[in-house]
Design a protein around this motif. Sequence first.
Motif, PDB file in Angstrom:
ATOM      1  N   ASP A  11       6.052   0.234  13.946  1.00  0.00           N
ATOM      2  CA  ASP A  11       6.954   1.392  13.858  1.00  0.00           C
ATOM      3  C   ASP A  11       6.375   2.547  13.043  1.00  0.00           C
ATOM      4  OD1 ASP A  11       7.092   0.026  11.484  1.00  0.00           O
ATOM      5  OD2 ASP A  11       9.233   0.351  11.201  1.00  0.00           O
ATOM      6  N   GLU A  12       5.058   2.595  12.920  1.00  0.00           N
ATOM      7  CA  GLU A  12       4.432   3.763  12.310  1.00  0.00           C
ATOM      8  C   GLU A  12       3.362   4.273  13.274  1.00  0.00           C
ATOM      9  OE1 GLU A  12       4.651   1.543   9.187  1.00  0.00           O
ATOM     10  OE2 GLU A  12       6.201   2.878   8.404  1.00  0.00           O
ATOM     11  N   THR A  13       3.379   5.592  13.515  1.00  0.00           N
ATOM     12  CA  THR A  13       2.309   6.158  14.331  1.00  0.00           C
ATOM     13  C   THR A  13       1.278   6.727  13.369  1.00  0.00           C
ATOM     14  OG1 THR A  13       4.096   6.967  15.744  1.00  0.00           O
ATOM     15  CG2 THR A  13       1.860   7.617  16.340  1.00  0.00           C
ATOM     16  N   GLY A 162       7.006 -10.020   3.904  1.00  0.00           N
ATOM     17  CA  GLY A 162       7.709  -8.734   4.116  1.00  0.00           C
ATOM     18  C   GLY A 162       8.994  -8.936   4.907  1.00  0.00           C
ATOM     19  N   GLU A 163       8.927  -9.860   5.864  1.00  0.00           N
ATOM     20  CA  GLU A 163      10.102 -10.196   6.678  1.00  0.00           C
ATOM     21  C   GLU A 163      11.194 -10.782   5.777  1.00  0.00           C
ATOM     22  OE1 GLU A 163       8.705 -13.021   9.512  1.00  0.00           O
ATOM     23  OE2 GLU A 163      10.620 -13.147  10.557  1.00  0.00           O
ATOM     24  N   ALA A 164      10.812 -11.651   4.845  1.00  0.00           N
ATOM     25  CA  ALA A 164      11.783 -12.241   3.910  1.00  0.00           C
ATOM     26  C   ALA A 164      12.428 -11.137   3.056  1.00  0.00           C
ATOM     27  CB  ALA A 164      11.097 -13.283   3.026  1.00  0.00           C
ATOM     28  N   TYR A 176      17.224  -0.918   6.169  1.00  0.00           N
ATOM     29  CA  TYR A 176      15.871  -1.202   6.639  1.00  0.00           C
ATOM     30  C   TYR A 176      14.988   0.024   6.378  1.00  0.00           C
ATOM     31  CZ  TYR A 176      11.963  -1.949   9.704  1.00  0.00           C
ATOM     32  OH  TYR A 176      10.692  -2.076  10.187  1.00  0.00           O
ATOM     33  N   PRO A 177      13.705  -0.131   6.050  1.00  0.00           N
ATOM     34  CA  PRO A 177      13.011  -1.364   5.702  1.00  0.00           C
ATOM     35  C   PRO A 177      13.312  -1.734   4.252  1.00  0.00           C
ATOM     36  CG  PRO A 177      11.463   0.473   5.666  1.00  0.00           C
ATOM     37  CD  PRO A 177      12.827   1.043   5.973  1.00  0.00           C
ATOM     38  N   GLY A 178      13.622  -2.999   4.025  1.00  0.00           N
ATOM     39  CA  GLY A 178      14.219  -3.403   2.757  1.00  0.00           C
ATOM     40  C   GLY A 178      13.273  -3.629   1.598  1.00  0.00           C
ATOM     41  N   GLY A 179      11.979  -3.899   1.867  1.00  0.00           N
ATOM     42  CA  GLY A 179      11.057  -4.256   0.781  1.00  0.00           C
ATOM     43  C   GLY A 179      11.139  -3.327  -0.422  1.00  0.00           C
ATOM     44  N   PRO A 180      10.892  -2.032  -0.217  1.00  0.00           N
ATOM     45  CA  PRO A 180      10.910  -1.130  -1.373  1.00  0.00           C
ATOM     46  C   PRO A 180      12.288  -1.059  -2.042  1.00  0.00           C
ATOM     47  CG  PRO A 180       9.979  -0.050   0.570  1.00  0.00           C
ATOM     48  CD  PRO A 180      10.509  -1.368   1.024  1.00  0.00           C
ATOM     49  N   LYS A 181      13.347  -1.261  -1.266  1.00  0.00           N
ATOM     50  CA  LYS A 181      14.704  -1.163  -1.835  1.00  0.00           C
ATOM     51  C   LYS A 181      15.038  -2.393  -2.681  1.00  0.00           C
ATOM     52  CE  LYS A 181      16.197   2.001   1.682  1.00  0.00           C
ATOM     53  NZ  LYS A 181      15.344   1.835   2.869  1.00  0.00           N
ATOM     54  N   VAL A 182      14.555  -3.566  -2.232  1.00  0.00           N
ATOM     55  CA  VAL A 182      14.747  -4.772  -3.049  1.00  0.00           C
ATOM     56  C   VAL A 182      13.981  -4.605  -4.364  1.00  0.00           C
ATOM     57  CG1 VAL A 182      14.274  -7.258  -3.211  1.00  0.00           C
ATOM     58  CG2 VAL A 182      15.139  -6.294  -1.069  1.00  0.00           C
ATOM     59  N   GLU A 183      12.765  -4.083  -4.276  1.00  0.00           N
ATOM     60  CA  GLU A 183      11.974  -3.877  -5.498  1.00  0.00           C
ATOM     61  C   GLU A 183      12.712  -2.955  -6.468  1.00  0.00           C
ATOM     62  OE1 GLU A 183       8.157  -1.873  -5.163  1.00  0.00           O
ATOM     63  OE2 GLU A 183       7.706  -2.329  -7.259  1.00  0.00           O
ATOM     64  N   LYS A 184      13.275  -1.887  -5.926  1.00  0.00           N
ATOM     65  CA  LYS A 184      13.976  -0.906  -6.767  1.00  0.00           C
ATOM     66  C   LYS A 184      15.207  -1.537  -7.425  1.00  0.00           C
ATOM     67  CE  LYS A 184      15.485   3.832  -6.512  1.00  0.00           C
ATOM     68  NZ  LYS A 184      16.317   4.635  -5.648  1.00  0.00           N
ATOM     69  N   GLY A 273      -3.956  -7.012   0.662  1.00  0.00           N
ATOM     70  CA  GLY A 273      -3.663  -5.996   1.679  1.00  0.00           C
ATOM     71  C   GLY A 273      -2.312  -6.183   2.316  1.00  0.00           C
ATOM     72  N   GLY A 274      -1.818  -5.133   2.984  1.00  0.00           N
ATOM     73  CA  GLY A 274      -0.529  -5.187   3.682  1.00  0.00           C
ATOM     74  C   GLY A 274       0.567  -4.482   2.899  1.00  0.00           C
ATOM     75  N   GLY A 275       1.659  -4.163   3.590  1.00  0.00           N
ATOM     76  CA  GLY A 275       2.731  -3.348   3.016  1.00  0.00           C
ATOM     77  C   GLY A 275       3.290  -3.863   1.701  1.00  0.00           C
ATOM     78  N   SER A 277       1.811  -5.271  -0.648  1.00  0.00           N
ATOM     79  CA  SER A 277       0.893  -5.061  -1.780  1.00  0.00           C
ATOM     80  C   SER A 277       1.238  -3.791  -2.545  1.00  0.00           C
ATOM     81  CB  SER A 277      -0.567  -5.017  -1.306  1.00  0.00           C
ATOM     82  OG  SER A 277      -0.808  -3.859  -0.538  1.00  0.00           O
ATOM     83  N   GLN A 278       2.188  -3.027  -2.023  1.00  0.00           N
ATOM     84  CA  GLN A 278       2.644  -1.829  -2.714  1.00  0.00           C
ATOM     85  C   GLN A 278       3.574  -2.172  -3.884  1.00  0.00           C
ATOM     86  OE1 GLN A 278       4.909   0.771  -0.155  1.00  0.00           O
ATOM     87  NE2 GLN A 278       3.538   2.449  -0.581  1.00  0.00           N
ATOM     88  N   ASN A 279       4.087  -3.390  -3.892  1.00  0.00           N
ATOM     89  CA  ASN A 279       5.113  -3.785  -4.860  1.00  0.00           C
ATOM     90  C   ASN A 279       4.552  -3.841  -6.297  1.00  0.00           C
ATOM     91  OD1 ASN A 279       6.688  -5.857  -6.469  1.00  0.00           O
ATOM     92  ND2 ASN A 279       8.008  -5.636  -4.684  1.00  0.00           N
ATOM     93  N   GLY A 280       5.165  -3.091  -7.190  1.00  0.00           N
ATOM     94  CA  GLY A 280       4.685  -2.978  -8.575  1.00  0.00           C
ATOM     95  C   GLY A 280       4.841  -4.271  -9.358  1.00  0.00           C
ATOM     96  N   LEU A 303       0.642   0.515   3.491  1.00  0.00           N
ATOM     97  CA  LEU A 303       1.457   0.388   4.698  1.00  0.00           C
ATOM     98  C   LEU A 303       0.593   0.721   5.911  1.00  0.00           C
ATOM     99  CD1 LEU A 303       4.580   2.091   3.174  1.00  0.00           C
ATOM    100  CD2 LEU A 303       4.500  -0.262   3.986  1.00  0.00           C
ATOM    101  N   ASP A 304       1.182   0.527   7.109  1.00  0.00           N
ATOM    102  CA  ASP A 304       0.415   0.781   8.321  1.00  0.00           C
ATOM    103  C   ASP A 304      -0.136   2.208   8.343  1.00  0.00           C
ATOM    104  OD1 ASP A 304       0.965  -1.746   9.060  1.00  0.00           O
ATOM    105  OD2 ASP A 304       2.434  -1.244  10.598  1.00  0.00           O
ATOM    106  N   ASN A 305      -1.410   2.334   8.651  1.00  0.00           N
ATOM    107  CA  ASN A 305      -2.070   3.647   8.686  1.00  0.00           C
ATOM    108  C   ASN A 305      -3.301   3.549   9.570  1.00  0.00           C
ATOM    109  OD1 ASN A 305      -4.744   3.440   6.893  1.00  0.00           O
ATOM    110  ND2 ASN A 305      -3.196   2.088   6.029  1.00  0.00           N
TER     111      ASN A 305
END
Length: 344
Positions: A11-13, A162-164, A176-184, A273-275, A277-280, A303-305
Motif C-alpha cells: 500500500d505504498e507507491t 507488524g501484523e500483530a 490502521y496502520p496501528g504500529g506507530p499508534k500502539v507505540e505512541k 530492517g522492515g517497518g 524497525s522504526q519503533n523507538g 517503511l516500504d520505499n
Amino acid sequence: MLVLGIESTCDETGIALVKDGQTILSNLVASQTDLHEAYGGVVPELASRRHIHMLPLLLQNALKETQLTLREIDLIAVAKGPGLVGALLIGLHFAKGLALSRSLPLIGVNHVEAHLFAAMMQAEVALPALGVVLSGGHTALVLINELGSYQLLGQTQDDAIGEAFDKVAIMLGLAYPGGPKVEKLAKGGNPTRFAFKTGRTKNRPFDFSFSGLKTAVLYQVKGQNGTSKGQDLIREEDKKDVAASFQHVAFSDIVNKSLSAAKQYQVKSIVIGGGVSQNGYLRALLNAASPLPLFWPHPELCLDNAAMIGALGFHDYQRRGADDLHLEAMPRIPFIGLPCSHTS
Ligand code: KG4
Ligand code: ZN
C-alpha cells in the motif's frame, strides 16, 4: 550508474533515483493510508488502482526535483515480490514499459531482501551478520554470509510482528496502520503491568509465535470468548498499559532470540530492517542489550520505499546481470533459495 527504483508491493507507491547502489538522489513515497483506513486493512484492488495513478506522477516529480531525464537512467529495478499480486503487476508492467521503450536493462528485486539491505546500503557492515526482518508481512532471523547469500535461521509460525501490532491496535480502538499508534499509546504505559507471553516454538529456538500473545491481549480487552459482548472490559486509561505490556513482551522475545542467534552463529554485526524497525522502544531495548554493532535503517528507509529497491537492484545487476521482459510477479517468493528469475 543511475538506477530507477520502483516499489508497489503493498500500500505504498515508491519511486527513487539511486546512484551506484548508495547515493539517494530522490526517494518519493505516496502512502495510501487515507484509502485503506476505513477498512481497517489494505484492500488489494484499491491499492492496485492507486499505484496506476501514482507511479507516473512520482516518476515525473522525481525527475523534476533531480533535474534529470529518462535518458540518464541506466537500469530499472522493480520489486518483484513478495506482495499483493495485483499491486506487484502494476509495478512490473510500469517497469517493463519503461525498459522496453527506452531499451534499458530491467532487474527484479526481492522486497524482503531489500528491507535488510536498507541498513547496509550506506554503511560498512562486518560480515557474517545476523539479519532481523521485522515487517508487516515477515518476521525472520537470517544469517547474511554476503550480499545474495543467506541462511534462514527462524521465522514466525503465525503472525508477522507488524501484523500483530496492527491487530492489537484494532483491539485498542486505534486506526490502521496501528504500529506507530500502539507505540505512541505505550509511551506513558507500564510495560510490566500485564504478564503477557509469546508462544513457545518447540525445537525451533529462532522461530516466533505471536498469535497467542495477540489473543491474550484480546481477552484482556474484550474478555474471554467475547464475554463483554463487544464492550471493552478495561478502562480507557488502562489501555496504555496493555499497549506497553504487549510491546515489551513481543520485543523482548525478538531481542532475546536475535542475541542468542547472533551468539550461536558467531556473527560480527546485526542488521535490522522492515517497518517495525522504526519503533523507538525496540531500538532502545536492542541498543541496550547488544554487545555487537547494530545497523538500523535511516527513518526514511524503514517503511516500504523504492530507494532500497534501486540500491539492491544495482548490486543484483552487478552479480547476475539483467532479467528479461518475461520477469513475473512472485507474490510468495521465499527469502532464501530465491528462484532464478530468468524465465527463458
Ligand atoms: O515493512 P513495512 O513497511 O511493510 C511490509 O513489507 O510489510 O511494514 C509495515 C508494518 C505495519 O504492520 C506497521 O504497523 C508496522 O510496520 N510499523 C510499526 C511501526 N511503524 C510501522 N510497528 C511498530 N512500531 C512502529 N513504530
Ligand atoms: Zn515492506
